[in-house]
Design a protein around this motif. Structure first.
Motif, short mmCIF file in Angstrom:
data_model
loop_
_atom_site.label_atom_id
_atom_site.label_comp_id
_atom_site.label_asym_id
_atom_site.label_seq_id
_atom_site.Cartn_x
_atom_site.Cartn_y
_atom_site.Cartn_z
N GLY A 219 61.76 65.68 8.61
CA GLY A 219 63.15 65.32 8.84
C GLY A 219 64.09 66.44 9.16
N VAL A 220 63.68 67.69 8.98
CA VAL A 220 64.55 68.85 9.24
C VAL A 220 64.00 69.60 10.45
CG1 VAL A 220 65.48 71.00 8.34
CG2 VAL A 220 65.18 69.04 6.81
N VAL A 221 64.82 69.75 11.49
CA VAL A 221 64.37 70.34 12.75
C VAL A 221 65.18 71.58 13.07
CG1 VAL A 221 64.18 69.92 15.24
CG2 VAL A 221 63.63 68.08 13.63
N ARG A 284 71.07 76.77 10.98
CA ARG A 284 69.77 76.91 11.63
C ARG A 284 69.11 75.56 11.91
NH1 ARG A 284 64.10 79.18 8.98
NH2 ARG A 284 62.79 78.41 10.68
N THR A 285 69.32 74.57 11.02
CA THR A 285 68.58 73.32 11.12
C THR A 285 69.49 72.11 11.30
OG1 THR A 285 68.53 73.03 8.72
CG2 THR A 285 66.68 74.21 9.72
N PHE A 286 68.88 71.05 11.78
CA PHE A 286 69.57 69.79 12.10
C PHE A 286 68.78 68.65 11.49
CE2 PHE A 286 69.97 66.01 14.69
CZ PHE A 286 71.26 66.00 15.19
N SER A 287 69.48 67.73 10.86
CA SER A 287 68.83 66.50 10.39
C SER A 287 69.76 65.32 10.63
CB SER A 287 68.44 66.59 8.91
OG SER A 287 69.57 66.82 8.10
N LEU A 288 69.18 64.15 10.77
CA LEU A 288 69.93 62.96 11.16
C LEU A 288 69.52 61.78 10.30
CD1 LEU A 288 71.77 61.40 13.21
CD2 LEU A 288 69.72 61.16 14.63
#
Length: 296
Positions: A219-221, A284-288
């Motif tokens: 889930g964390v990109v 640094r990271t993206f989650s949705l």
């Protein structure tokens, strides 16, 4: 000031791009692209482009530092791979030569905005239509740079002017005069426009790409990977150029919390490359998280 640093009027470092031949840089990018995270294979591939040269002088001393200064690679040691900008340069070659040339100009223009700011000086002194003596252009640029020696200053200026000329953002004539290539310059500005297909499709591409990548990341990109994948998708599907800075601008324009979804950003653990900046903070990271099955 360090005896190795040249600084512009705002105190930003002006790097020395030791390998500034565009054709060589393209081929070096292809080597890194073919062998991501494999330093030995990258080294072998790049050294084949420079017969008789040593690893120290070419791979470690010239190519990798130049690609890193240009922001076209990420990582160190055994973890070197292409950045999003490096990736769209390589990928655009398989689409069309015309698009590839536009991508090269767009990326170089973005680097100029971030590190050199030579183009604003040249567009000003030429008024976008006049030829001026090259020495005048160099003098105008040199007046904005502080360096330990004149040689270091001129080396940086001449190398970057050569890059701008090779991608045809500027051109010279037989009278040793220089001007801006107006058609290419205007096309590049158009390629930086965030309207049209970029505005229409960015969020869908971002979300679709995220859901593909999240399968392997709980889930964390990484935002750096999103930049790359979204840029390539837009390049292939729409023949549109989405550079790293454009991606970041588009991401900042998206609402982070709606009735349909919530976007969360994660802070870096330490000093890292290509960090996303938003509202004065770095991520640094993206989650949705989807709140509804279908997003409007």
């Amino acid at each position: 000031m360090s005896d190795r640093k040249a600084l512009d009027a705002n105190g930003r470092e002006i790097p020395l791009i030791k390998e500034y031949r565009i054709d060589k840089l393209r081929k070096c990018l292809e080597c890194v692209n073919e062998h991501p995270f494999n330093r030995e294979k990258q080294r072998e591939c790049i050294l084949e482009l420079y017969p008789g040269k040593s690893e120290k002088s070419v791979f470690r001393g010239m190519v990798i530092p130049s690609l890193r200064h240009l922001g076209l690679v990420l990582g160190y040691g055994s973890f070197i791979r292409l950045s999003a900008n490096g990736k769209i340069i390589v990928e655009s070659k398989s689409v069309s030569d015309e698009l590839h040339q536009r991508v090269m100009r767009a990326v170089i223009y973005e680097i100029d905005e971030r590190k050199f700011l030579f183009m604003p000086i040249l567009t000003h002194i030429t008024n976008l239509e006049n030829f001026v003596p090259i020495k005048n252009g160099v003098q105008n640029i040199a007046s904005m740079i502080t360096a330990p020696s004149q040689r270091q200053k001129m080396e940086r200026i001449n190398h970057w002017l050569s890059v701008l000329e090779q991608v045809e953002l500027i051109r010279k004539n037989d009278l040793e005069e220089i001007t801006v290539n107006v058609n290419n310059y205007k096309q590049t500005l158009s390629d930086f426009n965030l309207n049209g297909v970029k505005a229409e499709k960015f969020k869908d591409y971002l979300f679709d790409t995220y859901f593909v990548l999240r399968k392997e990341t709980a889930g964390v990109v990484d935002i750096a990977e999103l930049r790359e994948k979204v840029g390539i998708k837009m390049l292939r599907d729409d023949k549109a150029i989405l550079t790293e800075s454009q991606f970041d601008k588009m991401l900042r324009l998206i609402p982070f919390a709606t009735d349909d979804y919530i976007i969360s950003l994660g802070r870096p653990m330490g000093a890292e490359e290509k960090i996303f900046e938003h509202k004065g903070k770095h991520f640094r990271t993206f989650s949705l998280q989807l709140l509804r099955k279908e997003i409007k």
